[in-house]
Design an enzyme around this catalytic site. Structure first.
Site, PDB file in Angstrom:
ATOM      1  N   ASP A 192       0.834  -1.198   0.000  1.00 20.69           N
ATOM      2  CA  ASP A 192       0.000   0.000   0.000  1.00 20.69           C
ATOM      3  C   ASP A 192       0.873   1.254   0.000  1.00 20.69           C
ATOM      4  OD1 ASP A 192      -1.966  -1.817   0.159  1.00 20.69           O
ATOM      5  OD2 ASP A 192      -2.771  -1.164   2.099  1.00 20.69           O
ATOM      6  N   ASP A 206       0.829   4.260  -2.578  1.00 18.48           N
ATOM      7  CA  ASP A 206       0.613   5.652  -2.175  1.00 18.48           C
ATOM      8  C   ASP A 206       1.703   6.565  -2.726  1.00 18.48           C
ATOM      9  OD1 ASP A 206      -1.619   4.895  -0.858  1.00 18.48           O
ATOM     10  OD2 ASP A 206      -0.686   4.833   1.132  1.00 18.48           O
ATOM     11  N   LEU A 258     -35.376  -8.182 -17.528  1.00 21.21           N
ATOM     12  CA  LEU A 258     -35.476  -9.632 -17.651  1.00 21.21           C
ATOM     13  C   LEU A 258     -36.820 -10.095 -17.119  1.00 21.21           C
ATOM     14  CD1 LEU A 258     -31.951 -10.688 -16.342  1.00 21.21           C
ATOM     15  CD2 LEU A 258     -32.731 -10.581 -18.706  1.00 21.21           C
ATOM     16  N   LYS A 298     -26.994 -12.752  -9.503  1.00 16.79           N
ATOM     17  CA  LYS A 298     -27.607 -11.454  -9.808  1.00 16.79           C
ATOM     18  C   LYS A 298     -27.343 -10.517  -8.636  1.00 16.79           C
ATOM     19  CE  LYS A 298     -32.086  -9.641 -11.297  1.00 16.79           C
ATOM     20  NZ  LYS A 298     -32.191  -8.573 -10.292  1.00 16.79           N
ATOM     21  N   LYS A 352     -35.571 -15.223  -9.250  1.00 16.63           N
ATOM     22  CA  LYS A 352     -35.548 -14.332  -8.087  1.00 16.63           C
ATOM     23  C   LYS A 352     -35.704 -15.125  -6.796  1.00 16.63           C
ATOM     24  CE  LYS A 352     -36.600 -10.115  -8.745  1.00 16.63           C
ATOM     25  NZ  LYS A 352     -36.022  -8.811  -8.956  1.00 16.63           N
ATOM     26  N   CYS A 372     -28.393   3.722  30.758  1.00 15.47           N
ATOM     27  CA  CYS A 372     -28.581   3.413  32.167  1.00 15.47           C
ATOM     28  C   CYS A 372     -27.183   3.471  32.772  1.00 15.47           C
ATOM     29  CB  CYS A 372     -29.163   2.018  32.359  1.00 15.47           C
ATOM     30  SG  CYS A 372     -28.999   1.442  34.062  1.00 15.47           S
ATOM     31  N   CYS A 390     -26.508  -2.517  37.402  1.00 12.31           N
ATOM     32  CA  CYS A 390     -27.669  -2.907  36.582  1.00 12.31           C
ATOM     33  C   CYS A 390     -27.523  -4.358  36.105  1.00 12.31           C
ATOM     34  CB  CYS A 390     -27.767  -1.967  35.382  1.00 12.31           C
ATOM     35  SG  CYS A 390     -29.070  -2.403  34.237  1.00 12.31           S
TER      36      CYS A 390
HETATM   37 ZN   LIG Z   1     -30.249  -0.509  34.399  1.00 11.15          ZN
END
Ligand SMILES: [Zn+2]
Length: 685
Positions: A38, A42, A88, A124, A327, A439, A444
């Site tokens: 790369d 560059d 088509l 497709k 399809k 929260c 929790c």
């Molecule tokens: Zn909570």
């Protein structure tokens, strides 16, 4: 004189650079087989940009620098397709396919040998159909399909699609460019890029795209092609619209191979066969692969291969008889919202989702769909009882697109934002300028379940058999109050056995898996902690750099930012995380349990640590490591660090602004090394 010749030289250099860059871009984007790094790429680009800046008169439309897009335009010019882009006819099941075969069979000579009727089968792509015109090998126009007769000129935008050749042939050994050719294909957005685009849209508070097709179409039809350039669109060629001053073909397959030789991306998954049963097999196979492709495919296209037979079969109405699109079931369905629930994530973010009347979407029964965030939910005004459109693409979580207002029950009420956490009941918090609602209760339970789930997941500590249900049970029973407690479970065997569904065997296996997880590589442990912004890749970078949890925990924002690819946000997030007493408590538990907190080092045969028996002294400021980190690194590799230089010192690690230790080491003839050498000795990056 010198002036003139240098002008010629520059033009030549520019031409050579363009050819080289176009070729390397082709190796990278089309063949996925780059032959330069790369950085080298560059460099070539930079040189070209510099030369073009100094000589703007030499800029041409096929220059790779022109892939960046042009300023916005008021509207697109209309384009009349020289050869209409037909649509088509569709098939939805094998019966339709066999009926199609019968129809074309009837129109072909009865004595046509079976091997002369071959089919080409192609995936497709669900994107936007476009036509690219090349004159003398240069891309001069790109147009959308539009209604097939008239499309829009989107040349500037298509120029930004990385694997659309700006000049053909791309490879030096390709066939010569024809005078004029129109190449047809599909521009699409890979699913990963689609998801990322939607995330970015969401972060900016902009509209989300319902599916990759809409996103591709929306991107190609940007009036500002610089926006198109930022979307990672890709192209697949599937047909030649017309060709002048070039080779002629007898089959569609040969035409595709020719496109490939010119440097166009042609799907690797195309097949040619005489056997209609194989066509059907291919269709079935694709139906199964569909969910696991990196792009969205909405079907399979089947074409009669022979161009002479295509001619004979002709067109009926708007569609050729010689081709048909099979399809897949649509990825979209309508259903009713039974309720709107709220999920609490491991960082405390509240996310709304819809519980739906079960509906089949593209072959999968969908019962829930994400509503992204409260802002999105409010803007779309989705309500309980609404009939909504649900879509699903690839492995993407199904999402609710919009309500169908005509079918809204008269007594429905707008959704009310939650004011309290559905798990712990604490009031929620919405930080200024953020879309998310949180929260913030450290205890929790819902957050804890998510944190535990994350901690035991495969890319983290990989504790096999430890799922969401177990996490919930353990938390409910009060057996764990943070992830550190997972390692205390072995002392709570009796209590585990009392839990519903826990037999001797299950407990044994679970404890064994927990024990084994202590040996996970450091990068897994770092990922397992659930530091915001630190996923598997960042965790690996951090583990490879700091080599121990202690060193990482002690790192300052500044030190973190010196690590390649670590930006200020992640640096802050890491420091914040380790600073919290609650997290320090978790770390204490993990250490006490004997969880490995140091990187595995490449050790010599026999398992000896590479620095075993060696004594080090550190002086001055090292480029990336703090004193503590360097010490941790040396000790982790079996070495010893002392404060003062003596005859027993093996190495002095020298940084900037060294003290008197340097003088002393020189006097004693002690080897002096830098940080890079130290890292090399350890075998670390
Ligand atoms: Zn909570």
């Amino acid at each position: 004189m010198a002036e003139a010749s240098s002008q010629v030289d520059i033009a030549e250099r520019i031409a050579r650079l363009r050819a080289e860059i176009n070729y390397h871009a082709y190796r990278y984007y089309t063949l996925d087989d780059p032959i330069i790094s790369d950085a080298e790429y560059d460099q070539l680009m930079q040189e070209l940009r510099r030369l073009e800046e100094a000589h703007p008169e030499l800029i041409t439309p096929d220059s790779p620098t022109q892939r960046v897009g042009a300023p916005p335009r008021p509207e697109f010019r209309k384009v009349i397709h020289p050869v209409p882009m037909t649509s088509l006819s569709n098939a939805f099941n094998e019966e339709d396919m066999r009926a199609w075969l019968m129809r074309i069979r009837r129109l072909l000579p009865e004595d046509l040998p079976a091997e002369e009727l071959a089919f080409v089968v192609e995936p497709k792509f669900d994107g936007l159909a476009v036509a690219l015109t090349y004159e003398g090998g240069i891309l001069v126009r790109g147009a959308t399909r539009g209604d097939g007769i008239e499309g829009e000129d989107v040349t500037e935008n298509l120029r930004t699609v990385k694997n659309i050749p700006l000049r053909i042939p791309v490879a030096p050994d390709g066939p010569p460019a024809p005078e004029r050719i129109e190449v047809r294909g599909e521009v699409y957005l890979p699913i990963a890029d689609f998801n990322q685009l939607n995330q970015e849209q969401m972060a900016k508070g902009e509209r989300l795209y319902a599916n990759p097709r809409n996103a591709a179409a929306g991107s190609v039809r940007q009036l500002d092609s610089r926006i198109t350039a930022r979307r990672r669109l890709a192209f697949f060629a599937y047909a030649i619209g017309y060709l002048e001053g070039g080779p002629s073909f007898t089959s569609h397959w040969d035409a595709l191979m020719y496109l490939k030789e010119l440097g166009f991306p042609v799907s690797q998954d195309i097949r040619r066969t005489h056997d209609f049963e194989e066509v059907l097999r291919f269709i079935r196979e694709w139906g199964e692969r569909r969910d696991h492709l990196p792009y969205e495919a909405d079907g399979v296209v089947i074409k009669v291969d022979s161009l002479a037979l295509q001619q004979r079969l002709g067109i009926v109405g708007n569609a050729p008889r010689w081709a048909i699109a099979y399809k897949f079931p649509p990825r979209e369905a309508t259903t009713r919202v039974l309720s709107i629930e709220v999920n609490v994530g491991r960082t405390g973010v509240l996310t709304p989702y819809a519980v739906l009347e079960p509906v089949n979407v593209g072959g999968v029964t969908v019962r829930q769909a994400t509503l992204h965030n409260f802002e999105d939910l409010m803007r779309k005004d989705i309500r309980v009882g609404d009939t909504v459109i649900v879509v699903r693409a690839g492995d993407v979580i199904p999402q609710v697109v919009k309500p169908i207002l005509e079918r809204r029950p008269p007594d429905s009420k707008p959704y009310a934002m939650p004011t309290h956490c559905p798990s712990c009941g604490e009031p929620v918090v919405k930080p200024e300028g953020e879309v998310a609602v949180y929260c913030v209760n450290a205890a929790c339970p819902a957050q804890l379940v998510r944190r535990v789930e994350h901690f035991v997941s495969r890319s983290a500590m990989d504790i096999v058999g430890f799922g969401e249900r177990i996490a919930e049970q353990l938390i409910e029973a009060g057996l764990i109050s943070d992830v550190g407690d997972i390692y205390t479970l072995k002392d709570k065997r009796e209590r585990l056995l009392q839990l519903e569904g826990f037999g001797e065997k299950k407990v044994d296996n679970l404890l064994k898996a927990i024990e084994a997880s202590k040996q996970q590589p450091l990068e897994h442990l770092v990922a397992a902690l659930g530091i915001p912004g630190v996923g598997s890749i960042v965790a690996k970078t951090l583990a490879e750099h700091f080599l121990s949890l202690d060193a990482l925990a002690a790192a300052t924002e500044e030190e973190l930012q010196r690590v390649e690819s670590i930006g200020p946000e992640i640096a802050r997030s890491v420091v914040d995380w380790f600073a919290r007493p609650r997290h320090q408590e978790v770390l204490r538990k993990l250490r006490a349990a004997g969880v490995r907190t140091e990187a595995a080092l490449r050790t010599a045969a026999g398992g000896a640590a590479p620095l075993r028996g060696l004594s080090f002294v550190i002086t001055g400021t090292l480029p990336t490591l703090s004193r503590d980190q360097a010490r941790a690194l040396i000790e982790a590799a079996g070495g010893k660090v002392t404060e003062s230089v003596s005859r027993k010192t093996d190495y002095l690690v020298l940084g900037e602004n060294p003290g008197s230790k340097l003088q002393r080491a020189r006097e004693l003839g002690i080897k002096i090394i830098d940080e890079a050498t130290l890292r090399q000795m350890i075998g670390a990056q």
